[in-house]
Design a protein around this motif. Structure first.
Motif, PDB file in Angstrom:
ATOM      1  N   LEU A  16       3.101   1.092  -9.263  1.00  0.00           N
ATOM      2  CA  LEU A  16       3.811  -0.126  -8.859  1.00  0.00           C
ATOM      3  C   LEU A  16       3.407  -1.201  -9.850  1.00  0.00           C
ATOM      4  N   VAL A  17       4.361  -1.663 -10.647  1.00  0.00           N
ATOM      5  CA  VAL A  17       4.042  -2.640 -11.690  1.00  0.00           C
ATOM      6  C   VAL A  17       5.037  -3.787 -11.654  1.00  0.00           C
ATOM      7  N   ARG A  18       4.546  -4.943 -12.012  1.00  0.00           N
ATOM      8  CA  ARG A  18       5.408  -6.117 -12.200  1.00  0.00           C
ATOM      9  C   ARG A  18       5.344  -6.492 -13.665  1.00  0.00           C
ATOM     10  N   ILE A  19       6.500  -6.722 -14.267  1.00  0.00           N
ATOM     11  CA  ILE A  19       6.583  -6.935 -15.711  1.00  0.00           C
ATOM     12  C   ILE A  19       7.167  -8.317 -15.981  1.00  0.00           C
ATOM     13  N   ILE A  60       2.036  -6.781 -18.272  1.00  0.00           N
ATOM     14  CA  ILE A  60       2.279  -5.769 -17.250  1.00  0.00           C
ATOM     15  C   ILE A  60       1.160  -5.814 -16.213  1.00  0.00           C
ATOM     16  N   HIS A  61       1.529  -6.120 -14.976  1.00  0.00           N
ATOM     17  CA  HIS A  61       0.575  -6.176 -13.872  1.00  0.00           C
ATOM     18  C   HIS A  61       0.631  -4.827 -13.147  1.00  0.00           C
ATOM     19  N   VAL A 107      10.861  -8.546 -12.745  1.00  0.00           N
ATOM     20  CA  VAL A 107      11.074  -7.104 -12.767  1.00  0.00           C
ATOM     21  C   VAL A 107       9.899  -6.365 -12.133  1.00  0.00           C
ATOM     22  N   TRP A 108      10.220  -5.538 -11.144  1.00  0.00           N
ATOM     23  CA  TRP A 108       9.251  -4.635 -10.520  1.00  0.00           C
ATOM     24  C   TRP A 108       9.682  -3.200 -10.809  1.00  0.00           C
ATOM     25  N   LEU A 109       8.713  -2.332 -11.040  1.00  0.00           N
ATOM     26  CA  LEU A 109       9.007  -0.922 -11.312  1.00  0.00           C
ATOM     27  C   LEU A 109       8.098  -0.050 -10.461  1.00  0.00           C
ATOM     28  N   VAL A 129       0.833  -1.196   0.000  1.00  0.00           N
ATOM     29  CA  VAL A 129       0.000   0.000   0.000  1.00  0.00           C
ATOM     30  C   VAL A 129       0.869   1.248   0.000  1.00  0.00           C
ATOM     31  N   MET A 130       2.033   1.189   0.654  1.00  0.00           N
ATOM     32  CA  MET A 130       2.978   2.296   0.652  1.00  0.00           C
ATOM     33  C   MET A 130       4.311   1.833   0.064  1.00  0.00           C
ATOM     34  N   VAL A 131       5.117   2.807  -0.356  1.00  0.00           N
ATOM     35  CA  VAL A 131       6.346   2.442  -1.072  1.00  0.00           C
ATOM     36  C   VAL A 131       7.298   1.614  -0.210  1.00  0.00           C
ATOM     37  N   HIS A 132       7.288   1.803   1.113  1.00  0.00           N
ATOM     38  CA  HIS A 132       8.223   1.026   1.927  1.00  0.00           C
ATOM     39  C   HIS A 132       7.770  -0.424   2.102  1.00  0.00           C
ATOM     40  N   HIS A 133       6.557  -0.756   1.646  1.00  0.00           N
ATOM     41  CA  HIS A 133       6.089  -2.147   1.673  1.00  0.00           C
ATOM     42  C   HIS A 133       6.648  -2.963   0.499  1.00  0.00           C
ATOM     43  N   VAL A 134       7.082  -2.286  -0.578  1.00  0.00           N
ATOM     44  CA  VAL A 134       7.356  -2.968  -1.841  1.00  0.00           C
ATOM     45  C   VAL A 134       8.457  -4.008  -1.708  1.00  0.00           C
TER      46      VAL A 134
END
Length: 669
Positions: free
Chosen positions: A661-664, A431-432, A567-569, A381-386
């Motif tokens: 936040l995407v997973r490729i 692309i998710h 790959v995550w972006l 939900v937040m960037v530090h969770h990624v």
């Protein structure tokens, strides 16, 4: 009781015990409305997961207050059953009141192991409580619980799905909400559908569980439908047409319950229009949004339709964070179109609408932003969770390598432009897409470091105003997760294609070595474009598109995929076109002086500037280190020369706060 929250809240009476210890194995105390109610009653919430991190936060933020005689009620939550109290330090155990809550006690009619297995971020407990109250079911076993939740919470009654229309309608309803089924429920739905025998050739495991795969399944069948939509009884198996996904070649797109979804999905960019196949019959009116035509006409139609959808489904101050994320993605689609269009009327309408959106969003953030920080990282939900989510995925999947690409400063609407160019360059990409909240203030040194540290800024006070410790934070995160330093890589200052045109020069031998399993990469080209941008939002989009067409980002992703990386972006913050409203003359009083935010070491200093600049907002420094008091700009203002237009960040606009936040991956052939 009118809500499941009442059974918890009745135990929290202010000014009774300054320390309350709660065994909360199911993360109930992270629910946003419950957190808001606790805060309104005067309770602060802190999670006990890592003893060192907890001790730092406890001593610096609460123990010091009590020592000075100041009053605050603190709730310490453990993600353990009540037996986990034994893991707490003695000084807490001796001083604290003890409570315990779990899903089993709140929902006694259902299988507790099944409820525990469901991702809490995907389960609407209000809907489950209402259904439990209304239906008053007998005690249920595992499958009965799964079926009940599928029906009453997600609206999926598997026993009523008997035809292609039924299945397509149910999946469209599910995925259009962008609320995926928890894994256990997805598996149960597939099990029941397979048992019927009707859908044995459909790729049910893939299209039920994953939104991106479902839309890819629809996309590749749309041309066949256009080619034969006037034929009756047409049904062929996809393998005969060389399709990636098995199943019927023709889907009932023209059914009245289906085509309303299909029309909207093309408008919102989730399905891709195609050229009308040669020899195809004359298309009907509802099909037009799925047929490629003159770009200006298509974009004008989409802009008008998106404005209507946005006005009809705009979140309010009491909406869930998931509603704001879904809205932000739709708002970004509109923004990408408007910034690429030439009509001034659409741009002015976008600005007016954006002002209202951001006024509501700011009030929502005041109430609910703090509740997002301690949510479990199961669904970030937040960037530090990624990064923590990536670690969990790496541990439980067969994927041997993961790469996190952080595109510094990439706004969600600019990601839409990037996605389009990536897909044009490589049709095999799957692309998710999702989105997460950046840290506020939306500054690189705060939010980007939180990404690589995997924890709130509270825990890296020494480097809060720079990014020099980022690589060390990244390595420590993964070393703490059990990976040796030799398997972890970090690179920064990327974004330009090597003169040779060979991306391998960027993916150097150390990075693509089979020994490396975890890579963290910073691409800062978009941020560099932004800080030199004088042409506003349209100019920003044009420059980002030009950079993407230069090939670096596509080659980087291809290179990582070719070397076996998952790959995550993501991005650390977005950006917004803003206008100068004046620059405070305060010397070195402010520790950080950005275009959209000033950070002060004391609230009195911040309040002094706030009084002189009434268009600012004092931001509650939740999750930030001590002596960090931000003052952010409201609306589209900036701390620069009056009337100067620029693209900036640091504030709390939805364009700055909610980032991609995407997973490729590549589609299977």
């Amino acid at each position: 009781m009118t809500s499941w929250r009442d059974a918890i809240l009745e135990h929290f009476v202010p000014q009774v015990s300054r320390l309350t210890l709660v065994a909360d194995p199911d993360a109930l105390l992270t629910e946003e409305k419950l957190v808001l109610e606790l805060r309104q009653r005067g309770f602060d919430l802190i999670e006990f997961s890592d003893s060192i991190e907890f001790r730092y936060a406890y001593e610096s933020q609460y123990r010091s207050l009590w020592d000075r005689g100041e009053s605050t009620d603190l709730v310490v939550a453990l993600r353990l059953p009540d037996s986990g109290f034994d893991t707490l330090p003695y000084d807490l155990l001796s001083a604290g009141k003890r409570l315990a809550f779990d899903l089993g006690s709140l929902f006694p009619h259902f299988s507790y192991p099944v409820l525990q297995s469901l991702d809490r971020s995907l389960l609407d407990l209000d809907a489950l409580f209402e259904a439990q109250t209304r239906a008053a079911p007998d005690r249920m076993g595992d499958n009965a619980t799964r079926d009940f939740v599928l029906r009453h919470v997600f609206g999926m009654a598997a026993e009523l799905i008997a035809t292609d229309v039924d299945l397509l309608r149910a999946l469209l309803r599910l995925h259009y909400r962008s609320t995926p089924l928890p894994t256990a429920l997805s598996a149960r739905l597939v099990q029941v559908l397979k048992a019927q025998g009707t859908f044995r050739n459909w790729p049910l495991e893939a299209i039920v569980a994953d939104e991106a795969t479902f839309y890819a399944f629809l996309n590749e069948r749309w041309p066949a439908y256009l080619r034969h939509h006037d034929s009756s009884g047409f049904r062929e198996e996809g393998a005969e047409y060389g399709l990636a996904y098995p199943g019927p070649d023709r889907l009932p797109f023209d059914h009245h319950d289906i085509r309303v979804y299909i029309d909207n999905l093309f408008v919102e960019g989730k399905l891709k229009p195609v050229g009308l196949p040669e020899g195809a019959p004359e298309p009907q009116g509802w099909m037009r949004s799925g047929i490629a035509g003159d770009a200006a006409d298509v974009n004008a139609m989409r802009i008008d339709r998106l404005f209507g959808l946005i006005e009809a489904e705009r979140p309010n101050e009491d909406s869930r964070y998931t509603d704001w994320i879904a809205f932000a993605q739709r708002w970004a689609e509109l923004g990408a179109l408007v910034h690429s269009a030439t009509e001034e009327e659409a741009g002015e309408r976008y600005r007016r609408t954006g002002e209202g959106v951001n006024e509501t969003f700011a009030r929502w953030l005041d109430c609910y932003y703090a509740s997002l920080i301690s949510l479990p990282p199961n669904s970030p939900v937040m960037v530090h969770h990624v990064a923590r989510h990536m670690a969990r995925e790496l541990e439980r999947s067969k994927q041997a390598r993961v790469a996190l690409v952080v595109v510094d400063g990439l706004a969600l609407d600019q990601w839409i432009t990037m996605r389009r160019i990536l897909e044009e360059g490589d049709r095999t990409l799957l692309i998710h897409e999702s989105a997460v909240f950046a840290w506020i203030p939306t500054l690189t040194s705060i939010s980007r470091q939180a990404i690589f540290a995997g924890r709130p800024p509270l825990y890296f006070p020494a480097s809060l105003h720079s990014t020099h410790a980022e690589g060390n934070l990244w390595r420590k995160l993964w070393e703490d997760a059990g990976y040796p330093k030799t398997e972890i890589a970090y690179r920064r200052a990327l974004g330009d294609m090597p003169a040779s045109g060979d991306i391998v020069e960027t993916l150097d031998a150390a990075l693509i070595s089979p020994e490396i399993r975890i890579a963290g990469l910073v691409v800062d080209k978009v941020d560099r474009i932004m800080h030199g941008m004088q042409l506003g939002g349209p100019g920003m989009h044009s420059q980002v598109a030009q950079w993407c067409r230069g090939g670096f980002i596509g080659a980087l992703i291809d290179g990582l995929l070719d070397h076996g990386f998952d790959v995550w972006l993501t991005s650390d913050h977005g950006n917004i076109e803003c206008e100068g409203l004046g620059r405070p003359s305060e010397g070195v009083i402010a520790e950080t002086r950005g275009e959209r935010v000033r950070i002060y070491p004391a609230p009195e200093l911040r309040d002094q500037t706030a009084a002189a600049f009434p268009f600012t907002r004092k931001w509650n420094p939740v999750g930030l280190p001590a002596e960090t008091f931000p003052l952010v700009m409201q609306g589209k203002g900036a701390f620069v020369t009056p009337d100067k237009t620029l693209v900036g960040h640091g504030g709390i606009a939805i364009e700055e706060v909610i980032v991609p936040l995407v997973r490729i991956e590549r589609q299977s052939s």
